[in-house]
Design a protein around this motif. Structure first.
Motif, PDB file in Angstrom:
ATOM      1  N   UNK A   1      23.806   9.326  13.288  1.00  0.00           N
ATOM      2  CA  UNK A   1      23.346  10.704  13.482  1.00  0.00           C
ATOM      3  C   UNK A   1      22.998  11.266  12.109  1.00  0.00           C
ATOM      4  N   UNK A   2      22.140  12.250  12.064  1.00  0.00           N
ATOM      5  CA  UNK A   2      21.890  12.900  10.770  1.00  0.00           C
ATOM      6  C   UNK A   2      23.077  13.829  10.476  1.00  0.00           C
ATOM      7  N   UNK A   3      23.289  14.157   9.200  1.00  0.00           N
ATOM      8  CA  UNK A   3      24.374  15.099   8.894  1.00  0.00           C
ATOM      9  C   UNK A   3      24.209  16.397   9.686  1.00  0.00           C
ATOM     10  N   UNK A   4      22.965  16.804   9.877  1.00  0.00           N
ATOM     11  CA  UNK A   4      22.720  18.042  10.611  1.00  0.00           C
ATOM     12  C   UNK A   4      23.146  17.919  12.074  1.00  0.00           C
ATOM     13  N   UNK A   5      22.819  16.765  12.693  1.00  0.00           N
ATOM     14  CA  UNK A   5      23.240  16.542  14.094  1.00  0.00           C
ATOM     15  C   UNK A   5      24.771  16.534  14.195  1.00  0.00           C
ATOM     16  N   UNK A   6      25.402  15.823  13.267  1.00  0.00           N
ATOM     17  CA  UNK A   6      26.872  15.751  13.294  1.00  0.00           C
ATOM     18  C   UNK A   6      27.454  17.156  13.120  1.00  0.00           C
ATOM     19  N   UNK A   7      26.903  17.877  12.171  1.00  0.00           N
ATOM     20  CA  UNK A   7      27.412  19.221  11.895  1.00  0.00           C
ATOM     21  C   UNK A   7      27.295  20.122  13.120  1.00  0.00           C
ATOM     22  N   UNK A   8      26.171  20.001  13.803  1.00  0.00           N
ATOM     23  CA  UNK A   8      25.975  20.910  14.931  1.00  0.00           C
ATOM     24  C   UNK A   8      26.948  20.583  16.073  1.00  0.00           C
ATOM     25  N   UNK A   9      27.216  19.291  16.312  1.00  0.00           N
ATOM     26  CA  UNK A   9      28.195  18.957  17.358  1.00  0.00           C
ATOM     27  C   UNK A   9      29.614  19.341  16.912  1.00  0.00           C
ATOM     28  N   UNK A  10      29.914  19.125  15.635  1.00  0.00           N
ATOM     29  CA  UNK A  10      31.242  19.510  15.147  1.00  0.00           C
ATOM     30  C   UNK A  10      31.446  21.017  15.292  1.00  0.00           C
ATOM     31  N   UNK A  11      30.402  21.785  15.024  1.00  0.00           N
ATOM     32  CA  UNK A  11      30.518  23.233  15.196  1.00  0.00           C
ATOM     33  C   UNK A  11      30.720  23.597  16.659  1.00  0.00           C
ATOM     34  N   UNK A  12      30.025  22.869  17.530  1.00  0.00           N
ATOM     35  CA  UNK A  12      30.214  23.105  18.955  1.00  0.00           C
ATOM     36  C   UNK A  12      31.674  22.817  19.344  1.00  0.00           C
ATOM     37  N   UNK A  13      32.209  21.696  18.816  1.00  0.00           N
ATOM     38  CA  UNK A  13      33.603  21.335  19.110  1.00  0.00           C
ATOM     39  C   UNK A  13      34.559  22.427  18.617  1.00  0.00           C
ATOM     40  N   UNK A  14      34.265  22.995  17.465  1.00  0.00           N
ATOM     41  CA  UNK A  14      35.143  24.052  16.943  1.00  0.00           C
ATOM     42  C   UNK A  14      35.082  25.295  17.824  1.00  0.00           C
ATOM     43  N   UNK A  15      33.898  25.588  18.340  1.00  0.00           N
ATOM     44  CA  UNK A  15      33.774  26.741  19.255  1.00  0.00           C
ATOM     45  C   UNK A  15      34.608  26.496  20.512  1.00  0.00           C
TER      46      UNK A  15
END
Ligand code: PGA
Length: 256
Positions: free
Chosen positions: A181-195
């Motif tokens: 995954x790109x860092x951006x893709x990973x970041x966006x899913x990680x942010x979703x997980x935090x939400x």
């Protein structure tokens, strides 16, 4: 954000006893040379090497983890391994719900949930894997798939329990494919997980839970993948089989 990053080696069904011991020796040498204070390193060998690796890493900061366990305590479950057995081999961590377990051994979110609860009950720290497959990725279903996985896998996990859980976001299409995954893709899913964690628990849990990325992490892409603040380390498959490569990944995490 969690103060320590976590880098775990998932050897899968690789390495016999001698190879496992050799790897542990090499990693130990590295730890004797460098003091790693902000990265937790976990080796997850096959069950058959747990005890031997545990003996090799004794007295070092390297931690031991298993790749799976069963949710029952004891009894007639031929071929299964209990949490207590893992602890007796020195395990502190256990990977649960890896996509290969889901795909080849029919593990469902409900089964994984039973394992997570049992692991926590027995004092093991679960690394709970979630992630969408290629079809779901293409159909833009990532968030709904992960939402369901987290809801069920972490069902009945208390606030005290969640403090010992690490979540590994592993897009199935990135595992062993060389296509990370790109860092951006990973970041966006990680942010979703935090939400999601905020909704299920609270702000502190959302901020403090360790969420790591897995899927074709290599020495070349590790630094970039670990750059987003919300990515707290990695679960490494193929590139964890050679000590030299794995050490480069640890370095990439540590120099972030
Ligand atoms: P990979 O595997 O690094 O070989 O893609 C990651 C994993 O399955 O945990």
């Amino acid at each position: 954000m969690p103060n320590k990053k976590l880098i775990a080696a998932n050897w899968k069904m690789n390495k016999g006893l001698v190879q496992s011991q050799q790897f542990a020796d090499e990693l130990k040498k590295y730890f004797e040379k460098y003091k790693l204070t902000d990265t937790e390193v976990v080796l997850c060998p096959p069950f058959t090497s747990l005890d031997a690796v545990n003996k090799k890493i004794a007295g070092t900061p390297i931690k031991l983890g298993a790749q799976n366990m069963y949710f029952e305590t004891i009894g007639a479950y031929t071929g299964e391994i209990s949490a207590g057995m893992l602890k007796s081999c020195g395990c502190e961590y256990v990977i649960l719900g890896h996509s290969e377990r889901r795909q080849y051994f029919n593990e469902t979110n409900a089964i994984i949930n039973k394992k997570v609860l049992k692991a926590l009950d027995e004092g093991l720290k679960p690394i709970v894997c979630v992630g969408e497959n290629l079809q779901e990725h293409e159909d833009k279903l990532t968030e709904s798939v992960i939402d369901e996985q987290i809801t069920v896998c972490l069902s009945h996990v208390s606030e005290e329990g969640i403090a010992n859980v690490t979540i590994a976001y592993e897009p199935v299409w990135a595992i062993g494919t060389g296509k990370n995954a790109t860092p951006h893709q990973a970041e966006s899913v990680h942010n979703f997980l935090r939400k999601k964690l905020k909704k299920m628990y609270n702000d502190d849990v959302s901020k403090n839970t360790k969420i790591i990325y897995g899927g074709s992490v290599t020495p070349e892409n590790a630094k970039e993948l670990f750059t987003p603040q919300t990515v707290n380390g990695g679960l490494i498959g193929g590139a964890s089989l050679e000590a030299e490569k794995f050490i480069k990944i640890i370095n990439a995490s540590n120099s972030k």
